[in-house]
Design an enzyme around this catalytic site. Structure first.
Site, mmCIF file in Angstrom:
data_model
loop_
_atom_site.group_PDB
_atom_site.id
_atom_site.type_symbol
_atom_site.label_atom_id
_atom_site.label_comp_id
_atom_site.label_asym_id
_atom_site.label_seq_id
_atom_site.Cartn_x
_atom_site.Cartn_y
_atom_site.Cartn_z
ATOM 1 N N LYS A 136 0.849 -1.204 0.000
ATOM 2 C CA LYS A 136 0.000 0.000 0.000
ATOM 3 C C LYS A 136 0.881 1.250 0.000
ATOM 4 O O LYS A 136 0.555 2.257 -0.621
ATOM 5 C CB LYS A 136 -0.910 -0.018 1.239
ATOM 6 N N HIS A 274 -12.168 -21.696 -38.888
ATOM 7 C CA HIS A 274 -13.348 -21.595 -38.021
ATOM 8 C C HIS A 274 -13.394 -22.693 -36.970
ATOM 9 O O HIS A 274 -14.400 -23.362 -36.788
ATOM 10 C CB HIS A 274 -14.624 -21.575 -38.856
#
Ligand code: 93A
Length: 538
Positions: A136, A274
């Site tokens: 932090k 595909h």
């Protein structure tokens, strides 16, 4: 400036050298029990955490660093006067670096016979708290959660006297990711053990924006799974060409998985369009396999993805001259082949995967559906048994071709059937396939049979054998194997196969009408093997 560092590690790899390096830079070291002992044994001076906190490590080590003197020292914003005066008033000394790695929870729960008590004792509380406090406050504090980072951080400190902002930011993200994964592992274990529930949290990182999704109006990103090593599409090195598109990832993965199904005893080539293999072959050389795969469906091969298990060579690269291909994936590209392909098109994507032929050890596959996720173990293996169920024997010489055919089916969208031919001793090619049909009989009647003749016509015209085309087709089809990804619900598929002179069929079996199917095969002189393993792919 780094003046004080706190070291508290379960995995003590590299910690002594790291601490020695810090000491040489006049950085003061604070450490917890076991870490301190190890450092002192190596002759490195360290202050005990208990000396800072004024409390002994207590409750069997459950409380060691959980104290304002530690967390104040980590969380204090150096540029905030209130924070600094709080620290001074309460005699909190600042800590500029932490190297912490956590109690080995994952290793503990993966041990056989581990009980809940042991697992719980291996839930680290103080370690993640320090990692999070330091992360932090990354603007002032450097956080190391991985021994792999000791080396480059020391190097930075030695060369510039500070840890760069960029490194601090990177290490902070790494620390938060680490504690998030750690908590996720605890959640998974406790949900299962205490609540009898399974949870799923996948760890994908490095989200990269793609130009568009499956269609131009869709936005898309690609995330990779950092812990996945080995032959995965995400681990390919792109040597040339445009960035991969969404559809490229999908089709490229199919091409890679399909070739891997064929092993690496012989050069193999898969051509995908595909999300289905439309060309597939093995050969004595790459060129031979490539030609045979191309012959499997020259029309569909336009704009396809090609994947091979051997190094791309110049003669194979030259075969592709004048043919439009989107991607080539190979374990290696020979220099001359690479130069040739680069000059062929600036867009052609060339993907090198040196680990191509290593084994791939991902255990599961996942599929997102609206509001849910499906998880399953990977589909491993081709067949469970090899049982000829007809009066006509199924010749053992057809085994290799049949395996090739099953592998092809396995990677083709259901309902899938595959018709393959041993076009030369030990070399196989897909002659036709029926993919993605909502019924099986159309896959054979309308797709496989028609397509096989169409493809054979091209080969016939090129090779000009001395027989008429019908005879040529019948000869070849009578030697082919037809594999089906699931059982035949009726005998109509067998009838259509026989009409086309197909004599060898492989199917998982298991239909309530198996007897009817077998009777028809016997009547028509078809030999049929049941494998006991279905290969649906949706
Ligand atoms: O039991 S804890 O959750 N309580 C703590 O206060 C604490 N502080 C550090 N575990 C705690 N640690 C962990 O101890 C660290 O994350 C590290 O894994 C380990 C190092 O202990 P030692 O130096 O005694 O080997």
């Amino acid at each position: 400036m780094v003046k004080r560092a706190l070291l508290s590690v379960s995995d003590k790899t590299g910690i002594v050298d790291f601490a020695r390096g810090l000491k040489q830079l006049d950085i003061e070291i604070i450490s917890t029990g076991g870490t301190a002992r190890m450092l002192r044994d190596a002759g490195i001076e360290t202050i005990d955490v208990s000396e800072i906190t004024g409390f002994p490590e207590m409750m069997g080590g459950r409380v060691k660093t959980l104290h304002p003197k530690i967390h104040g020292g980590l969380l204090c914003l150096r540029e905030n006067p209130e924070h600094v005066s709080d620290a001074e008033d309460l005699s909190i000394e600042l800590i500029d670096m932490v190297a912490v790695n956590l109690y080995p929870f994952e290793i503990t729960i993966s041990r056989k016979g581990v009980n809940l008590e042991e697992a719980i004792e291996n839930i680290d509380i103080g370690g993640p708290s320090m990692l999070r406090s330091a992360a932090k406050n990354y603007k002032s504090v450097t956080v190391l959660s991985d021994p792999q980072d000791y080396g480059h951080i020391l190097k930075e400190l030695r060369s510039s006297g500070v840890v760069s902002q960029e490194s601090r930011e990177r290490m902070a993200v790494k620390a938060f990711r680490h504690t998030a994964n750690y908590d996720s592992t605890i959640d998974t274990y406790l949900s299962r053990t205490l609540l009898g529930e399974d949870t799923l949290r996948l760890n994908f990182t490095g989200g990269r924006e793609l130009r568009y999704g499956e269609n131009w109006h869709q936005e898309a990103l690609f995330f990779s799974q950092p812990e996945i090593e080995g032959p995965a599409l995400a681990n390919c090195r792109q040597l040339h060409g445009k960035e991969l598109s969404y559809n490229n990832y999908v089709d490229g993965d199919n091409a890679l998985q399909t070739v891997k199904e064929l092993g690496h005893e012989k050069p193999a080539v898969c051509i995908v369009k595909h999300n289905n293999p439309c060309g597939l072959a093995t050969g004595n050389t790459l060129l031979q396999a490539l030609q045979a795969a191309w012959d499997g469906d020259p029309i569909s091969a336009f704009g396809s993805i090609i994947c091979t298990n051997v190094a791309m060579d110049l003669e194979s690269a030259k075969f592709l001259k004048g043919k439009f291909v989107e991607i080539i994936i190979a374990p290696e590209f020979k220099h001359d082949a690479l130069d040739f392909l680069k000059s062929k098109s600036k867009n052609l994507r060339l993907l090198e995967l040196p680990s191509f032929n290593e084994s791939f050890d991902a255990e599961f596959t996942y599929k997102y559906i609206t509001g849910g996720m499906l998880k399953q173990s990977r589909n491993i293996g081709l067949y469970e048994k090899w049982e000829c169920v007809t009066e006509t024997e199924y010749p053992e010489e057809k085994r290799g071709l049949s395996e090739f055919c099953i592998a092809a089916c396995k990677c083709t969208k259901s309902n899938a059937v595959n018709l393959s031919w041993e076009y030369e001793d030990g070399c196989y090619m897909m002659l036709a396939m029926g993919a993605g049909q909502p019924n099986r009989v159309d896959s054979i009647r309308k797709l496989c049979a028609t397509k096989a003749r169409e493809n054979l016509k091209e080969i016939y015209d090129r090779e000009q054998p001395e027989m008429d085309f019908e005879e040529y087709c019948n000869n070849i089809l009578s030697e082919c194997v037809l594999a089906s990804d699931a059982f035949f619900p009726f005998d109509d598929s067998i009838i259509h196969a026989a009409e086309n002179n197909i004599k060898y069929i492989v199917s998982p079996g298991g239909s309530i009408r198996d007897n009817e199917v077998i009777d028809t095969a016997n009547r028509l002189g078809v030999s049929l093997v049941f494998t006991g393993m279905r290969h649906f792919l949706h």
